[in-house]
Design a protein around this motif. Structure first.
Motif, mmCIF file in Angstrom:
data_model
loop_
_atom_site.group_PDB
_atom_site.id
_atom_site.type_symbol
_atom_site.label_atom_id
_atom_site.label_comp_id
_atom_site.label_asym_id
_atom_site.label_seq_id
_atom_site.Cartn_x
_atom_site.Cartn_y
_atom_site.Cartn_z
ATOM 1 N N PHE A 1 58.652 44.557 41.171
ATOM 2 C CA PHE A 1 57.970 44.431 42.450
ATOM 3 C C PHE A 1 58.748 45.086 43.592
ATOM 4 C CE2 PHE A 1 55.585 41.199 40.178
ATOM 5 C CZ PHE A 1 54.309 41.423 40.643
ATOM 6 N N GLU A 2 60.065 45.180 43.444
ATOM 7 C CA GLU A 2 60.867 45.824 44.496
ATOM 8 C C GLU A 2 60.381 47.260 44.720
ATOM 9 O OE1 GLU A 2 63.625 45.016 46.411
ATOM 10 O OE2 GLU A 2 64.811 43.516 45.372
ATOM 11 N N LYS A 3 60.112 47.957 43.613
ATOM 12 C CA LYS A 3 59.630 49.329 43.718
ATOM 13 C C LYS A 3 58.299 49.385 44.446
ATOM 14 C CE LYS A 3 57.591 53.067 41.006
ATOM 15 N NZ LYS A 3 57.409 53.688 39.684
ATOM 16 N N PHE A 4 57.402 48.493 44.066
ATOM 17 C CA PHE A 4 56.062 48.546 44.660
ATOM 18 C C PHE A 4 56.070 48.073 46.106
ATOM 19 C CE2 PHE A 4 55.180 48.233 40.043
ATOM 20 C CZ PHE A 4 54.554 49.459 39.896
ATOM 21 N N TRP A 5 56.983 47.161 46.451
ATOM 22 C CA TRP A 5 57.144 46.779 47.859
ATOM 23 C C TRP A 5 57.547 48.000 48.678
ATOM 24 C CZ3 TRP A 5 54.649 42.858 49.140
ATOM 25 C CH2 TRP A 5 54.730 41.610 48.516
ATOM 26 N N GLU A 6 58.488 48.776 48.158
ATOM 27 C CA GLU A 6 58.978 49.942 48.898
ATOM 28 C C GLU A 6 57.890 51.011 49.016
ATOM 29 O OE1 GLU A 6 61.522 52.183 51.191
ATOM 30 O OE2 GLU A 6 61.678 50.094 50.544
ATOM 31 N N LEU A 7 57.133 51.229 47.945
ATOM 32 C CA LEU A 7 56.012 52.163 48.014
ATOM 33 C C LEU A 7 54.995 51.709 49.054
ATOM 34 C CD1 LEU A 7 55.365 52.946 44.226
ATOM 35 C CD2 LEU A 7 56.031 54.597 45.974
ATOM 36 N N ALA A 8 54.691 50.416 49.030
ATOM 37 C CA ALA A 8 53.722 49.869 49.983
ATOM 38 C C ALA A 8 54.228 50.002 51.417
ATOM 39 C CB ALA A 8 53.441 48.401 49.650
ATOM 40 N N LYS A 9 55.535 49.839 51.601
ATOM 41 C CA LYS A 9 56.115 49.951 52.937
ATOM 42 C C LYS A 9 55.923 51.357 53.501
ATOM 43 C CE LYS A 9 60.599 49.759 55.303
ATOM 44 N NZ LYS A 9 62.060 49.542 55.104
ATOM 45 N N GLN A 10 56.180 52.368 52.677
ATOM 46 C CA GLN A 10 56.044 53.751 53.156
ATOM 47 C C GLN A 10 54.593 54.103 53.442
ATOM 48 O OE1 GLN A 10 58.226 56.919 51.394
ATOM 49 N NE2 GLN A 10 59.925 55.644 50.700
ATOM 50 N N VAL A 11 53.690 53.690 52.559
ATOM 51 C CA VAL A 11 52.278 53.997 52.769
ATOM 52 C C VAL A 11 51.729 53.218 53.957
ATOM 53 C CG1 VAL A 11 49.969 53.913 51.737
ATOM 54 C CG2 VAL A 11 51.929 54.598 50.347
ATOM 55 N N SER A 12 52.168 51.978 54.129
ATOM 56 C CA SER A 12 51.692 51.158 55.252
ATOM 57 C C SER A 12 52.101 51.760 56.589
ATOM 58 C CB SER A 12 52.237 49.723 55.142
ATOM 59 O OG SER A 12 51.731 49.085 53.992
ATOM 60 N N GLU A 13 53.322 52.293 56.651
ATOM 61 C CA GLU A 13 53.778 52.934 57.877
ATOM 62 C C GLU A 13 52.903 54.146 58.188
ATOM 63 O OE1 GLU A 13 58.122 53.658 59.803
ATOM 64 O OE2 GLU A 13 57.798 54.585 57.849
ATOM 65 N N PHE A 14 52.591 54.906 57.161
ATOM 66 C CA PHE A 14 51.704 56.056 57.333
ATOM 67 C C PHE A 14 50.329 55.599 57.812
ATOM 68 C CE2 PHE A 14 48.210 58.405 55.342
ATOM 69 C CZ PHE A 14 48.370 59.640 55.943
ATOM 70 N N MET A 15 49.815 54.493 57.261
ATOM 71 C CA MET A 15 48.496 53.985 57.647
ATOM 72 C C MET A 15 48.455 53.624 59.128
ATOM 73 S SD MET A 15 46.515 54.126 55.027
ATOM 74 C CE MET A 15 45.195 52.994 55.432
ATOM 75 N N THR A 16 49.567 53.131 59.645
ATOM 76 C CA THR A 16 49.639 52.801 61.066
ATOM 77 C C THR A 16 49.583 54.062 61.908
ATOM 78 O OG1 THR A 16 50.969 50.819 60.604
ATOM 79 C CG2 THR A 16 51.029 51.698 62.862
ATOM 80 N N TRP A 17 50.301 55.091 61.508
ATOM 81 C CA TRP A 17 50.345 56.336 62.277
ATOM 82 C C TRP A 17 48.988 57.038 62.290
ATOM 83 C CZ3 TRP A 17 55.378 58.119 59.402
ATOM 84 C CH2 TRP A 17 56.464 57.385 59.892
ATOM 85 N N LYS A 18 48.267 56.980 61.189
ATOM 86 C CA LYS A 18 47.036 57.755 61.089
ATOM 87 C C LYS A 18 45.886 57.142 61.883
ATOM 88 C CE LYS A 18 44.611 56.030 56.954
ATOM 89 N NZ LYS A 18 43.214 56.325 57.301
ATOM 90 N N GLN A 19 46.036 55.920 62.321
ATOM 91 C CA GLN A 19 44.964 55.249 63.049
ATOM 92 C C GLN A 19 45.012 55.479 64.561
ATOM 93 O OE1 GLN A 19 45.364 51.187 61.742
ATOM 94 N NE2 GLN A 19 44.691 51.665 59.666
ATOM 95 N N VAL A 20 46.010 56.223 65.018
ATOM 96 C CA VAL A 20 46.132 56.497 66.462
ATOM 97 C C VAL A 20 45.021 57.455 66.907
ATOM 98 C CG1 VAL A 20 47.584 57.549 68.249
ATOM 99 C CG2 VAL A 20 48.622 56.117 66.455
ATOM 100 N N GLU A 21 44.391 57.146 68.007
ATOM 101 C CA GLU A 21 43.354 58.022 68.555
ATOM 102 C C GLU A 21 44.010 59.107 69.402
ATOM 103 O OE1 GLU A 21 40.170 56.168 70.573
ATOM 104 O OE2 GLU A 21 39.786 54.687 69.003
#
Length: 454
Positions: A380-400
Motif C-alpha cells: 500500500f505504501e507504493k499505491f499511496w505514493e502513486l495516489a499522492k502524485q496523481v492527486s496533486e496533479f488533479m488539483t492543478w488541472k482544475q484551476v480555471e
C-alpha cells in the motif's frame, strides 16, 4: 544547449524527448525514499498494529493480503443491516457522487451507466432530498461526458486538417504567409493563450489514464492481462501531442523567415514568451519552447544566433537544466505549488508541470517498486505514493484560466501547419548553407525529395 529533439509516438511510457538519453531523469527506487528507521520497520509491526491480516501505522494502512482486504470490504450485518437502505443511503450517495466527479469516464460504458441509474433510482425512491441530489449528480455526469465528447470531436477535426507547412508554402508565396508575430505581437499575450490551451487539455485528462497508460497487466497478478483490449488514454495522448506540436511550431516559425534579422527577432520573441510562461507557472509550454529552440535545424543557425541577445535564454535553460534529476525545475515547481496553496488570485493558482517529467516519475515509481511485499501482502505504501502524485496533479488541472481568450491566436496555435523534421532541415540549410559533406548530401537529397529540385 540541449541535444536535438525528436518527436515521439505514444508508447509506454508516453513522454516527449526534450533531452538526450544520457540525461533522462532518474527517479530513485521508492524504498530509497525511506530511511532504515521508517519504511522497513513499519511494515512488520507487532500484532498490536495488525487487524484481521491488515497492517497499520499511525492509522494508515501499510500492507495486507488481498484476501484480508476483500474480507474487510465485504458487507456484514454490523455496518450493512438488511432493509436499512434509508440509513445507508447518504453514504452510498456520497460514494457515487465522488465516483462520478473523480472518474466520470468510467460511465461512458453503457453497462456502468445503467447500473448507476438503477442504484440511484433505488436511493431516490426514499426521501425527496435524495431524489434532488441524485438528479443533480446524474445531470452533472451527463454534462461532463457531453463536454468530453465535444472536446474529442474538436481534437479529431484538428488532427484531420493538419498539413505540412511546406505544402502550404508551395501553393502560397512566403511574402503573403502569416507568422506568429503578425498574429500576436505581444509575447505576454501569447504566453497567456498557451496557458489557456494547457489548462483546457489538462482538464480532460482523467486520473485513470495514468494507470491505463502504463499497466499492461493486472497490477496484482502477473499472469492476467489487463487493459489490453481498450486503453482509454486518448486525452493523455493528446496532451503529449500538443507538447510536440508546440516544439515544432517554434522551430518552424524560426526557420521559415528568409532574412537573418527576422529569424533573430523570432528567437528573441520566443525567449520572451518562454520567460512569461515561467512567471505564470506554465512549465510545460516553457519546456516545449526551449525544446523547439534546441532542435538541430534551429541550433545550427550560428549566424542567426550571433545576432540574438541570449542572456535571458541562458537563465531559462538553467531553470530547466536536466542535471541532478531536474533539480532546478523541481525547486521552481515546489515554489509554484506553494504559491498556489496560498494564492489570493486565480493567476497565482496556476501550476502546469513539465508533463514529460511527471509521467516519467510516475512510470519509474510504478516500475521500480513491487506491487506485493515479500510476504505476499499488497504494497500500500507504493499505491499511496502513486495516489499522492496523481492527486496533486488533479488539483492543478482544475484551476480555471484567468486570462481572456483570443480566438484568433488560439486558432493559429492549434491549426497552423508546421514543418516536418525533414522540412525543418531543408529550411535551415536554405537559410544558412551546409557546413560539411554530410550536410551537403542531405541538403541535396531533401531538395530533390521535398522540392523536386536538383
Amino acid at each position: 544547449m540541449y541535444s536535438s529533439i525528436t518527436p515521439i509516438c505514444f508508447t509506454s511510457p508516453p513522454i516527449e524527448k526534450p533531452i538526450g538519453k544520457e540525461s533522462m531523469p532518474q527517479t530513485p527506487p521508492f524504498s530509497a525514499m525511506f530511511d532504515s528507521s521508517g519504511y522497513n520497520r513499519n511494515l512488520y509491526q507487532s500484532a498490536e498494529d495488525s487487524c484481521g491480516g491488515l497492517y497499520y501505522h499511525d492509522n494508515n494502512l501499510l500492507s495486507g493480503s488481498l484476501e484480508a482486504l476483500i474480507q474487510h470490504l465485504v458487507p456484514n450485518v454490523d455496518y450493512y443491516p438488511d432493509n436499512q437502505i434509508r440509513k445507508i443511503a447518504p453514504k452510498i450517495l456520497q460514494l457515487l457522487t465522488e465516483w462520478t466527479e473523480t472518474f466520470p469516464y468510467d460511465f461512458r460504458d453503457e453497462r456502468m451507466m445503467r447500473n448507476l441509474k438503477d442504484l440511484a433510482h433505488r436511493i431516490a425512491s426514499g426521501e425527496e432530498t435524495y431524489r434532488k441530489n441524485v438528479q443533480q449528480m446524474i445531470q452533472c455526469l451527463i454534462r461532463k461526458l457531453a463536454a468530453l465528447s465535444q472536446y474529442e470531436e474538436v481534437l479529431a477535426k484538428i488532427s484531420s486538417t493538419s498539413t505540412d507547412r511546406l505544402t502550404v508554402l508551395k501553393t502560397k508565396p512566403q511574402s503573403i504567409q502569416r507568422d506568429i508575430i503578425t498574429v500576436c505581437s505581444d509575447p505576454y499575450t501569447l504566453a497567456q493563450q498557451l496557458t489557456h490551451i494547457e489548462l483546457e487539455r489538462l482538464n480532460y485528462i482523467g486520473p485513470e489514464e495514468f494507470v491505463q497508460a502504463f499497466v499492461q497487466k493486472d497490477p496484482l497478478d502477473n499472469d492476467k492481462s489487463c487493459y489490453s483490449e481498450r486503453k482509454k488514454t486518448r486525452n493523455l495522448e493528446a496532451y503529449v501531442e500538443w507538447f510536440n506540436r508546440l516544439s515544432y511550431l517554434v522551430a518552424t516559425e524560426i526557420c521559415m523567415p528568409v532574412k537573418k534579422k527576422h529569424r533573430a527577432r523570432m528567437i528573441e520573441y520566443f525567449i520572451d514568451v518562454a520567460r512569461e510562461c515561467f512567471n505564470i507557472g506554465n512549465f510545460n509550454s516553457l519546456m516545449a519552447i526551449i525544446s523547439g529552440m534546441n532542435m538541430s535545424p534551429v541550433s545550427r543557425l550560428k549566424k542567426t544566433w550571433a545576432k540574438v541577445k541570449t542572456a535571458k535564454f541562458d537563465v531559462l535553460e538553467h531553470q530547466m537544466d536536466p542535471s541532478s534529476n531536474f533539480y532546478n525545475y523541481r525547486t521552481a515547481l515546489r515554489g509554484a505549488a506553494q504559491r498556489s496553496l496560498t494564492a489570493h488570485s486565480s493567476r497565482e493558482k496556476i501550476v502546469i508541470p513539465f508533463f514529460s517529467l511527471l509521467i516519467k516519475d510516475i512510470y519509474f515509481l510504478n516500475e521500480g517498486c513491487a506491487n506485493r511485499l515479500p510476504n505476499g501482502h499488497v504494497n500500500f505504501e507504493k499505491f499511496w505514493e502513486l495516489a499522492k502524485q496523481v492527486s496533486e496533479f488533479m488539483t492543478w488541472k482544475q484551476v480555471e484560466c484567468p486570462f481572456e481568450r483570443d480566438r484568433k491566436i488560439l486558432q493559429y496555435l492549434l491549426t497552423i501547419p508546421v514543418f516536418s523534421e525533414d522540412a525543418l532541415y531543408l529550411a535551415s540549410y536554405e537559410s544558412e548553407g551546409p557546413e560539411n559533406h554530410i550536410e551537403k548530401d542531405r541538403w541535396k537529397s531533401l531538395r530533390s525529395s521535398l522540392l523536386g529540385r536538383v
